[in-house]
Scaffold this motif. Structure first.
Motif: not given
Length: 829
Positions: A135-136, A138-141, A448, A451
């Motif tokens: 998840v982290e 993905e969020r940070a690309n 969402g 995620e």
């Protein structure tokens, strides 16, 4: 304090139980430590260095004693918990041998905790580490960047990880992506270290640490000790040998561990690659230290390129997976899992002797109970002959890429299997089937819900590279072939299918739990099937009461219950769950941890069940407990290739309907057979169209019966017996010999047929072309094979054997009552 006074103080602190040799070793160690003190502190005098070294040794002795006392307490507590579990099942007429196996690999039955095995907890802990990390990323690309295998970028990430872990002589790279990625990797490798320490290990934080090294057993064994030593010695930091009495002996012991594959086995607190070694006697502990410390990240990478088996990203994943395995073992069996397991077996044998229960004594001594433990501990990954294991594993990988071109079409019956599993989780069949279609054709990207799936670590098989596990998880495939397999399964569509179906399943389970909580449903009023399934993972009435107070995850206008919600539960809620208003902070923290793991195990294990992923039990059955690289192990792996799926189907799905409740679930069993048979027919039909054929059109009752049984076999319902009783090919495209003796034997049979044709004076060329195409990786991918046939192969076969195609068409019509929508002979002149 004078130097001799310090030596006497150390001797006194160590006690009089040490032998003269052990004391001499300690004094030599004292000398080495004092030199290390002077190396790190150039202004220190020799006298000061000896004082500092002596104080260090004395404090380590005290620390060792404290750790030993802690471990003894942990082991008493774990043993008591196991004994309660065994007695609980014995009260329900379950033999202790079966109770021990339930604890390691799980067991079907309507019993509390019967599914919360070491194997299930291992997958739960992997999810707790890998899910949030993904998840982290993905969020940070950064996920695609992390997977990318660029040597320069890997070097930058390794350097930034070393800096984040306190390296003093490494310069920042100035690469923002590398810094961000390194921060995430370090965060979760540190979580893994902390997780193991809480369970009973003692792994110290190491300055300049990168990640757990992925030593390749084959490369190391093939190089030999002298070559390995020559390569590694210049890369190792002096700190490696601070406690080594004999450097050469130390390196030989390290080499033996690595070349034998011992480093791949989880051993609890005694993990030699970084754990506490156990004995309270300091001299013995020192002699067992085996920590390889590299000079810096560049040296770590240089060794990894020479003797590693994974990229930096893969090494991080491997390290997290190992930590999950090690922690799961320690949470169940204490700080020395193998010793505790064997002690449990010995106690059970003594109990069986008292009642003269010979059958139970034999069960406790069976190879299968040992094989299952080796699966969960990683002992099975120790190969007899690493070269033989790698070569034969590679051959089987190539066979898979030659035979599984239509595997995504064979997977259509998964839809009915998933609906069956969801039914046991309180979801009606209509919703179960709808969820499969939504999973396949809904767009999770950027949503969402995606995620939520990532948090549960479901639908990430493509990212983690383990799609192949569904059909054959008993081989360690060499790196290049592993990457080729990944490309192949993406090309077949299996990666998309597996990720989509897994993610949809996990999200549905999480959503369903949130719906029950949102409705205020108490435990007694939960769907009975759901209540039974939850109980298998230790989610009792008290646990459900605590989960109902968790803050739900919001995504896409809906709510979901995710394991991280347990972290936010108030201490008073956990005390209520325990039923102890005065429970200590430590007891509360441990209960919260266990509740989170129970929820994670529920999600992880139910998704794996729905996707027919083999667990430790099924892998032990498939390999008969044998090791790769041994004559027996390789023979078994060839014969059992592709049989893991039907075995897993029988154990997990038929076992669920037959044994999970107090009685046979007749409705569930009927749906499983009917649903998979109907979708088996759809799968068959899809594959027939992909071959240019029309669906089968039986002319009589016998033909219809044959078709129905073939559809049942294709759906998984009739197992491998349907492969040769009711059809000419099995679920994955092999013939009768391939079904019974494995696909390698089936391919060998084809080539023998070519030689026999030549011997008998027949033209063998057409058979030779067919055999070669049938054993060529990528040649049989379903959407490309039809084009290959009509553009090249059909005309080639006809030119080699005139009239072959017409004869083939007539044979198919005779045997299967089928015609062709695109006849092979059409367009061939």
């Amino acid at each position: 304090m004078a130097a001799q006074d310090c030596i006497d103080a150390v001797k006194a602190a160590l006690g009089e139980d040490n032998t003269e040799k052990q004391l001499n070793d300690i004094f030599e160690l004292l000398e080495r430590r004092s030199k290390a003190q002077q190396r790190d502190n150039p202004t220190m005098t020799r006298e000061q260095a000896i004082v500092a070294a002596a104080e260090s040794l004395a404090s380590e002795k005290k620390l060792a004693a404290l750790i030993e006392r802690r471990n003894e307490a942990i082991n008493r507590m774990r043993r008591s918990s196991r004994e309660d579990f065994y007695k609980g099942l014995e009260n329900k007429k379950v033999k202790r041998s079966d109770a021990i196996r339930a604890l390691t690999v799980g067991r079907e039955g309507p019993w509390q905790d019967a599914g919360r095995s070491v194997d299930a907890v291992k997958h739960a802990l992997e999810a707790e580490l890998l899910g949030p990390m993904i998840v982290e990323l993905e969020r940070a690309n950064l996920l695609e960047v992390a997977v990318m295998k660029n040597p320069d970028f890997e070097r930058n990430v390794a350097r930034e990880m070393a800096i984040a872990n306190g390296a003093k002589n490494v310069q920042p790279t100035g690469d923002s992506n590398a810094q961000a990625l390194a921060a995430i990797f370090v965060k979760y490798t540190e979580s893994a270290r902390s997780m193991q320490n809480k369970a009973g290990a003692y792994i110290k934080k190491m300055e300049g640490y990168v990640t757990r090294q992925s030593h390749d057993q084959l490369k190391i064994a093939k190089a030999g000790f002298d070559a390995w030593k020559a390569k590694i010695l210049p890369l190792l930091d002096e700190r490696t040998f601070d406690d080594a009495i004999d450097v050469d002996k130390f390196l030989k012991a390290s080499y033996a561990n690595l070349a034998s594959g011992n480093h791949m086995k989880a051993t609890g607190a005694s993990d030699w690659m970084g754990g506490f070694k156990g004995p309270g006697n300091l001299a013995k502990r020192i002699s067992q230290e085996r920590v390889l410390v590299f000079k810096g990240p560049d040296e770590w990478l240089a060794y990894n390129n020479e003797f590693g088996r994974a990229s930096l990203y893969e090494s991080v994943l491997d390290g997290l997976g190992f930590a999950a395995r090690n922690t799961a073992l320690m949470r169940t069996f204490g700080t020395n899992p193998e010793a505790a397991f064997r002690a449990d077996i010995d106690r059970a044998v003594e109990l069986a002797k008292k009642t003269a229960d010979i059958k139970e004594i034999n069960a406790l001594g069976s190879s299968m109970i040992e094989a299952e433990f080796n699966q969960v501990s990683g002992g099975v990954m120790q190969h007899g002959n690493p070269s033989a294991a790698a070569i034969n594993g590679g051959i089987r990988s190539l066979i898979s890429m030659a035979k599984l071109g239509g595997v995504v079409l064979s997977s259509i019956p998964d839809i009915a299997v998933r609906a069956s599993v969801l039914r046991h989780n309180g979801v009606n069949l209509f919703e179960g089937y709808k969820n499969s279609l939504d999973s396949l054709f809904g767009n999770f990207k950027g949503s969402g819900k995606r995620e939520v799936g990532d948090l549960l670590n479901v639908g990430t098989q493509g990212v983690l590279g383990n799609v192949y596990e569904r059909f054959h998880a008993t081989d360690s495939v060499p790196g290049t072939l592993n990457r080729l397999s990944s490309i192949f399964f993406k090309a077949t569509g299996l990666t998309w299918w597996t990720d989509a179906m897994s993610r949809g399943m996990g999200v549905m389970l999480s959503r369903n739990m949130a719906i029950q909580i949102g409705k205020g449903v108490d435990y007694a009023n939960l769907d009975p099937l759901l209540r039974t399934t939850l109980g298998r993972y230790g989610i009792s009435e008290q646990a459900w009461g605590a989960l109902r107070k968790a803050e739900l995850h919001q995504a896409d206008g809906q709510t979901f219950l995710t394991p991280d919600a347990v972290d936010g539960l108030a201490d008073d809620v956990i005390r209520g769950h325990l039923g102890k208003a005065d429970a200590s902070t430590r007891a509360v923290d441990e209960a919260r941890e266990n509740l989170k793991t129970s929820l994670s195990a529920y999600y992880a294990d139910q998704v794996r069940e729905a996707m027919t992923f083999a667990g430790a039990k099924e892998r032990a059955l498939t390999t008969f407990g044998s090791s790769a690289g041994t004559p027996l192990g390789e023979a078994v792996r060839y014969i059992m290739q592709f049989k893991q799926f039907p075995i897993t189907y029988a154990v997990k799905h038929l076992g669920r309907e037959l044994n999970r409740g107090d009685t046979v679930n007749a409705g569930g069993l009927a749906h499983l057979i009917v649903g998979t048979t109907a979708l088996g027919y759809v799968s068959m039909t899809a594959k027939e169209y992909a071959k240019g054929r029309n669906p089968r059109d039986p002319e009589d009752a016998a033909g219809w019966a044959k078709l129905a049984m073939a559809a049942m076999q294709q759906g998984g319902g009739a197992g491998i017996y349907g492969d040769f009783l009711f059809g000419n090919t099995n679920r994955f495209g092999g013939g009768i010999v391939g079904t019974l003796a494995g696909p390698a034997a089936g391919l060998l049979e084809q080539y023998v047929g070519v030689l026999q044709a030549a011997r008998d004076g027949d033209d063998p060329r057409a058979k030779a072309v067919k055999a070669v195409v049938g054993s060529t990786p990528f040649a049989n991918i379903f959407y490309a094979r039809l084009a290959l046939d009509h553009l090249i192969l059909n005309s080639t076969m006809e030119s080699l054997n005139p009239g072959y195609l017409r004869r083939y068409e007539r044979q198919v019509e005779k045997d299967n009552s089928q015609t062709f929508w695109l006849p092979p002979s059409e367009g061939v002149r």
